[in-house]
Design a protein around this motif. Structure first.
Motif, PDB file in Angstrom:
ATOM      1  N   MET A   1      28.281  21.470  27.999  1.00 29.31           N
ATOM      2  CA  MET A   1      28.947  22.671  27.527  1.00 29.31           C
ATOM      3  C   MET A   1      30.317  22.763  28.206  1.00 29.31           C
ATOM      4  SD  MET A   1      27.718  26.652  27.610  1.00 29.31           S
ATOM      5  CE  MET A   1      26.064  26.155  27.284  1.00 29.31           C
ATOM      6  N   ASP A   2      31.303  23.101  27.446  1.00 29.14           N
ATOM      7  CA  ASP A   2      32.670  23.216  27.932  1.00 29.14           C
ATOM      8  C   ASP A   2      32.834  24.528  28.707  1.00 29.14           C
ATOM      9  OD1 ASP A   2      35.425  23.592  28.248  1.00 29.14           O
ATOM     10  OD2 ASP A   2      35.898  22.797  26.266  1.00 29.14           O
ATOM     11  N   SER A   3      33.125  24.417  29.998  1.00 32.55           N
ATOM     12  CA  SER A   3      33.238  25.621  30.830  1.00 32.55           C
ATOM     13  C   SER A   3      34.440  26.472  30.444  1.00 32.55           C
ATOM     14  CB  SER A   3      33.301  25.246  32.309  1.00 32.55           C
ATOM     15  OG  SER A   3      34.423  24.448  32.581  1.00 32.55           O
ATOM     16  N   ARG A   4      35.518  25.838  29.959  1.00 31.16           N
ATOM     17  CA  ARG A   4      36.679  26.630  29.521  1.00 31.16           C
ATOM     18  C   ARG A   4      36.327  27.452  28.281  1.00 31.16           C
ATOM     19  NH1 ARG A   4      41.652  22.850  28.944  1.00 31.16           N
ATOM     20  NH2 ARG A   4      40.076  21.701  27.824  1.00 31.16           N
ATOM     21  N   ARG A   5      35.579  26.858  27.387  1.00 29.22           N
ATOM     22  CA  ARG A   5      35.169  27.581  26.172  1.00 29.22           C
ATOM     23  C   ARG A   5      34.253  28.747  26.536  1.00 29.22           C
ATOM     24  NH1 ARG A   5      31.196  27.097  22.005  1.00 29.22           N
ATOM     25  NH2 ARG A   5      32.080  27.771  20.021  1.00 29.22           N
ATOM     26  N   MET A   6      33.323  28.504  27.460  1.00 31.69           N
ATOM     27  CA  MET A   6      32.430  29.569  27.914  1.00 31.69           C
ATOM     28  C   MET A   6      33.243  30.699  28.540  1.00 31.69           C
ATOM     29  SD  MET A   6      29.376  30.858  28.360  1.00 31.69           S
ATOM     30  CE  MET A   6      28.189  29.544  28.101  1.00 31.69           C
ATOM     31  N   ALA A   7      34.165  30.359  29.408  1.00 30.10           N
ATOM     32  CA  ALA A   7      34.993  31.384  30.061  1.00 30.10           C
ATOM     33  C   ALA A   7      35.820  32.153  29.035  1.00 30.10           C
ATOM     34  CB  ALA A   7      35.904  30.742  31.108  1.00 30.10           C
ATOM     35  N   GLY A   8      36.355  31.438  28.048  1.00 32.91           N
ATOM     36  CA  GLY A   8      37.138  32.100  27.012  1.00 32.91           C
ATOM     37  C   GLY A   8      36.310  33.051  26.166  1.00 32.91           C
ATOM     38  N   ALA A   9      35.091  32.624  25.822  1.00 29.72           N
ATOM     39  CA  ALA A   9      34.206  33.488  25.024  1.00 29.72           C
ATOM     40  C   ALA A   9      33.792  34.719  25.824  1.00 29.72           C
ATOM     41  CB  ALA A   9      32.981  32.713  24.565  1.00 29.72           C
ATOM     42  N   VAL A  10      33.480  34.531  27.102  1.00 27.33           N
ATOM     43  CA  VAL A  10      33.123  35.672  27.956  1.00 27.33           C
ATOM     44  C   VAL A  10      34.325  36.613  28.091  1.00 27.33           C
ATOM     45  CG1 VAL A  10      32.506  36.353  30.319  1.00 27.33           C
ATOM     46  CG2 VAL A  10      31.269  34.499  29.177  1.00 27.33           C
ATOM     47  N   ALA A  11      35.505  36.039  28.304  1.00 28.51           N
ATOM     48  CA  ALA A  11      36.719  36.873  28.398  1.00 28.51           C
ATOM     49  C   ALA A  11      36.964  37.613  27.087  1.00 28.51           C
ATOM     50  CB  ALA A  11      37.927  36.012  28.761  1.00 28.51           C
ATOM     51  N   ALA A 144      35.254  35.041  19.424  1.00 27.90           N
ATOM     52  CA  ALA A 144      35.511  33.706  18.881  1.00 27.90           C
ATOM     53  C   ALA A 144      36.933  33.254  19.193  1.00 27.90           C
ATOM     54  CB  ALA A 144      35.267  33.702  17.362  1.00 27.90           C
ATOM     55  N   LEU A 145      37.879  34.164  19.098  1.00 30.47           N
ATOM     56  CA  LEU A 145      39.267  33.826  19.392  1.00 30.47           C
ATOM     57  C   LEU A 145      39.427  33.453  20.869  1.00 30.47           C
ATOM     58  CD1 LEU A 145      42.187  33.581  18.398  1.00 30.47           C
ATOM     59  CD2 LEU A 145      42.457  36.028  18.929  1.00 30.47           C
ATOM     60  N   GLY A 146      38.774  34.191  21.744  1.00 24.20           N
ATOM     61  CA  GLY A 146      38.824  33.857  23.170  1.00 24.20           C
ATOM     62  C   GLY A 146      38.304  32.466  23.446  1.00 24.20           C
ATOM     63  N   ALA A 147      37.178  32.127  22.798  1.00 21.10           N
ATOM     64  CA  ALA A 147      36.610  30.789  22.980  1.00 21.10           C
ATOM     65  C   ALA A 147      37.560  29.719  22.480  1.00 21.10           C
ATOM     66  CB  ALA A 147      35.262  30.696  22.261  1.00 21.10           C
ATOM     67  N   LYS A 148      38.165  29.941  21.321  1.00 12.18           N
ATOM     68  CA  LYS A 148      39.067  28.961  20.723  1.00 12.18           C
ATOM     69  C   LYS A 148      40.338  28.797  21.556  1.00 12.18           C
ATOM     70  CE  LYS A 148      38.470  27.203  17.097  1.00 12.18           C
ATOM     71  NZ  LYS A 148      37.754  25.973  16.784  1.00 12.18           N
ATOM     72  N   LEU A 149      40.928  29.900  21.975  1.00 12.19           N
ATOM     73  CA  LEU A 149      42.163  29.827  22.764  1.00 12.19           C
ATOM     74  C   LEU A 149      41.951  29.131  24.108  1.00 12.19           C
ATOM     75  CD1 LEU A 149      43.757  33.330  22.089  1.00 12.19           C
ATOM     76  CD2 LEU A 149      44.479  31.104  21.162  1.00 12.19           C
ATOM     77  N   ALA A 150      40.793  29.309  24.686  1.00  8.18           N
ATOM     78  CA  ALA A 150      40.518  28.700  25.986  1.00  8.18           C
ATOM     79  C   ALA A 150      40.407  27.182  25.907  1.00  8.18           C
ATOM     80  CB  ALA A 150      39.239  29.288  26.578  1.00  8.18           C
ATOM     81  N   THR A 151      40.139  26.659  24.729  1.00  8.12           N
ATOM     82  CA  THR A 151      39.965  25.204  24.592  1.00  8.12           C
ATOM     83  C   THR A 151      41.176  24.528  23.997  1.00  8.12           C
ATOM     84  OG1 THR A 151      38.856  25.498  22.477  1.00  8.12           O
ATOM     85  CG2 THR A 151      37.460  25.354  24.425  1.00  8.12           C
ATOM     86  N   ARG A 152      42.233  25.259  23.752  1.00 11.50           N
ATOM     87  CA  ARG A 152      43.468  24.630  23.236  1.00 11.50           C
ATOM     88  C   ARG A 152      44.077  23.759  24.322  1.00 11.50           C
ATOM     89  NH1 ARG A 152      47.129  28.670  19.874  1.00 11.50           N
ATOM     90  NH2 ARG A 152      46.983  27.243  18.156  1.00 11.50           N
ATOM     91  N   ARG A 153      44.553  22.646  23.915  1.00 12.10           N
ATOM     92  CA  ARG A 153      45.125  21.701  24.901  1.00 12.10           C
ATOM     93  C   ARG A 153      46.600  21.600  24.713  1.00 12.10           C
ATOM     94  NH1 ARG A 153      40.461  19.527  27.331  1.00 12.10           N
ATOM     95  NH2 ARG A 153      38.757  19.721  25.885  1.00 12.10           N
TER      96      ARG A 153
END
Length: 153
Positions: A1-11, A144-153
């Motif tokens: 599981m991608d920790s950045r995606r998790m953090a973004g979704a939680v945020a 969903a937007l938080g999760a997506k933004l957190a995984t942008r590279r």
């Protein structure tokens, strides 16, 4: 599981939860009546044998902190559920709306009535159902937007 995606979704869940909390508290100030979430907290406390203020009393700052803190914890947990259950490639709009609807159904149509802390949602008026639907749709989209933004590279 991608920790950045998790953090973004939680945020995202926390941001959306804070927005809903602000709306609820503003409604209390406007109407002079406790918000729906305070009523839920009081019914839960009563079921646990905890003394509660009068049903029509506005919450104290302590009660507000407990109520809204619990609401924000639920928002963060829902964000984590989103990250754990929704495919990373899912669209923000589609996954956010479906997740928001599922969360709404789980909380208002199933869990609250089963626990006896709120009347079944199908007994609510159209305005209430509409408000809850919109709030949870926005919640899902922001999560969903938080999760997506957190995984942008």
């Amino acid at each position: 599981m991608d920790s950045r995606r998790m953090a973004g979704a939680v945020a995202g869940g926390l941001v959306a939860g804070l927005g809903i909390t602000a709306l609820l508290m503003a409604g209390e100030r406007k109407t002079g009546e406790p918000s729906e979430i305070v009523t839920l907290e009081r019914k839960t406390a009563e079921k646990l044998g905890i003394d509660t203020p009068a049903a029509d009393a506005l919450p104290s700052s302590r009660e507000q902190a407990v109520t809204q803190g619990g609401h924000l914890l639920l928002s963060a947990a829902a964000g984590a559920v989103y990250a754990a259950t929704v495919d990373e490639e899912a669209s923000v709009v589609g996954s956010g709306l479906v997740f928001g609807a599922a969360f709404y159904a789980a909380m208002h149509w199933i869990t609250g009535p089963l626990l006896g802390v709120k009347p079944p949602e199908w007994q609510a008026d159209a305005k209430t159902i509409g408000m809850h639907s919109v709030n949870h749709a926005v919640f899902g989209l922001v999560t969903a937007l938080g999760a997506k933004l957190a995984t942008r590279r």
